[in-house]
Design an enzyme around this catalytic site. Structure first.
Site, PDB file in Angstrom:
ATOM      1  N   ARG A  75     -15.564 -33.055  17.783  1.00  0.00           N
ATOM      2  CA  ARG A  75     -16.451 -32.023  18.336  1.00  0.00           C
ATOM      3  C   ARG A  75     -17.789 -31.952  17.616  1.00  0.00           C
ATOM      4  NH1 ARG A  75     -11.300 -29.227  19.047  1.00  0.00           N
ATOM      5  NH2 ARG A  75     -11.245 -29.303  16.793  1.00  0.00           N
TER       6      ARG A  75
ATOM      7  N   ARG B 285     -16.310 -33.198   4.305  1.00  0.00           N
ATOM      8  CA  ARG B 285     -15.646 -32.805   3.070  1.00  0.00           C
ATOM      9  C   ARG B 285     -16.192 -33.689   1.959  1.00  0.00           C
ATOM     10  NH1 ARG B 285     -14.504 -28.691   5.191  1.00  0.00           N
ATOM     11  NH2 ARG B 285     -12.446 -27.750   5.497  1.00  0.00           N
TER      12      ARG B 285
ATOM     13  N   GLU C 169     -15.875 -28.966  -5.499  1.00  0.00           N
ATOM     14  CA  GLU C 169     -16.576 -27.690  -5.311  1.00  0.00           C
ATOM     15  C   GLU C 169     -15.939 -26.589  -6.140  1.00  0.00           C
ATOM     16  OE1 GLU C 169     -16.717 -26.892  -1.118  1.00  0.00           O
ATOM     17  OE2 GLU C 169     -17.670 -28.809  -0.687  1.00  0.00           O
TER      18      GLU C 169
ATOM     19  N   HIS D   5     -21.896 -25.637   0.783  1.00  0.00           N
ATOM     20  CA  HIS D   5     -20.855 -25.594   1.815  1.00  0.00           C
ATOM     21  C   HIS D   5     -21.082 -24.415   2.778  1.00  0.00           C
ATOM     22  CE1 HIS D   5     -16.437 -26.895   2.681  1.00  0.00           C
ATOM     23  NE2 HIS D   5     -17.072 -26.544   3.791  1.00  0.00           N
TER      24      HIS D   5
HETATM   25  C1  DGY Z   1     -14.285 -25.700   7.913  1.00  0.00           C
HETATM   26  O1  DGY Z   1     -14.098 -24.816   8.763  1.00  0.00           O
HETATM   27  O2  DGY Z   1     -13.471 -26.599   7.711  1.00  0.00           O
HETATM   28  C2  DGY Z   1     -15.571 -25.668   7.150  1.00  0.00           C
HETATM   29  O3  DGY Z   1     -15.663 -26.535   6.140  1.00  0.00           O
HETATM   30  C3  DGY Z   1     -15.922 -24.252   6.733  1.00  0.00           C
HETATM   31  O4  DGY Z   1     -16.405 -23.689   7.862  1.00  0.00           O
END
Ligand code: DGY
Length: 326
Positions: free
Chosen positions: A156, A238, A267, A285
């Protein structure tokens, strides 16, 4: 009355209203989170947990909650949860897909533009008082129009990135483990290529894969070595998808031109090498961080948890195999 629902961290109030209609809450209304030991103590007796990507939800946690039926993550990603352990124990895990697609694609696009046009660097330059006059080669960057965007991971958010890039007159290539349907490719104006072609041809490479064993360090020294020295890397997926030490090396040596990063390997720690470099834009993030999207993520997670508590099928199961067949 003892609580049914553990909410591990602060969430938007609309989610609390939904959860209250489904059971008694043990609400840890703070952003600091609980230690693993406190989390394990808190889950005892709970039927539902609403947690966030900063909570490490492992088998030991699940074993401390013998009544646990649902783990509702307030995120689309769920690499913080041991899905196999949950499935083994018959616990359904849910996430928040769809609602954050455009907000995250907006941020990926922002990082791409910022890195290409040196926005953060130019802002630092101006604030530092170093701007003396207009100069023909001052803070010159790279165009994105007419250039090639490589999208790695065409779900998406990757597709959202493609739709934005089409509006900016970019050529769009993508790679994914699974090739998209022809109508999706047509709609996004994107062409499928193998990974090596993607790395070699992209002027901008944007990462949109989930973190799995297969994608950890997917972009390391060999892959960075295939990229153009003028290329820009954008990561809103990520952190561990990129070998951060290798990226520091590539950015410092000019093997790649610049980067825009929203996510990091450990993180909230950021590789000290990245902090020293001017050719990287760093944000903490915040891919999904709009008020509307974060509110919706919280309410979706609450709806998922509440559905299970009511004996209904949750809207967004990740391991639907634990649910009764429809
Ligand atoms: C997620 O939803 O996986 C994002 O990293 C934080 O919105």
């Amino acid at each position: 009355m003892s609580a049914d629902i553990l909410v591990t961290r602060h969430v938007y109030p609309a989610a609390i209203d939904i959860l209250r209609s489904a059971g008694e809450l043990d609400y840890h209304d703070s952003s600091d989170g609980l230690t693993p030991a406190d989390l394990r103590a808190a889950v005892a007796g709970k039927r539902a947990v609403v947690c966030q990507l900063t909570d490490h939800i492992d088998a030991a946690f699940m074993d401390s909650g013998s009544r646990l039926e649902v783990i509702a993550n307030v995120a689309v990603g769920y690499d913080n949860i041991d899905i196999a352990a949950a499935t083994q124990r018959g616990i359904v895990v849910t996430n928040t897909p769809g609602v954050l697609t455009d907000t995250t694609a907006d941020l990926a696009f922002t990082l791409m533009l910022s890195a290409a046009r040196r926005i953060a660097e130019a802002d630092r330059f101006l604030r530092s008082g170093r701007w003396q006059q207009w100069e023909i080669d001052m803070m010159v960057g790279h165009d994105i129009h007419g250039h090639t965007l490589g999208i790695l991971g065409f779900g998406r958010i990757g597709q959202g990135m493609a739709r934005r890039a089409a509006g900016f007159g970019m050529r769009i290539l993508y790679h994914d483990a699974v090739r998209a349907d022809a109508d999706v490719e047509r709609d996004c104006g994107a062409a499928y290529v193998d990974l090596e072609t993607l790395l070699r041809e992209a002027d901008f490479l944007s990462l949109h894969v989930p973190l799995t064993d297969a994608t950890r360090h997917l972009i390391g020294a060999p892959e960075l070595g295939l990229m153009k020295p003028t290329a820009v890397l954008v990561n809103t997926s990520r952190g561990p998808v990129v070998d951060e030490a290798a990226l520091v090396e590539a950015l410092a040596s000019g093997a790649v031109a610049s980067a825009g990063l929203d996510v990091f390997e450990s993180e909230p720690a950021v590789h000290p090498g990245l902090l020293k470099l001017d050719n990287v834009v760093l944000v903490p993030h915040i891919g999904s961080a709009s008020i509307k999207t974060r509110t919706r993520m919280c309410t979706m997670a609450a709806e998922n948890a509440a559905a299970v508590l009511r004996g209904e099928r949750p809207p967004n199961p990740v391991n639907s195999e634990v649910l009764p067949a429809r």
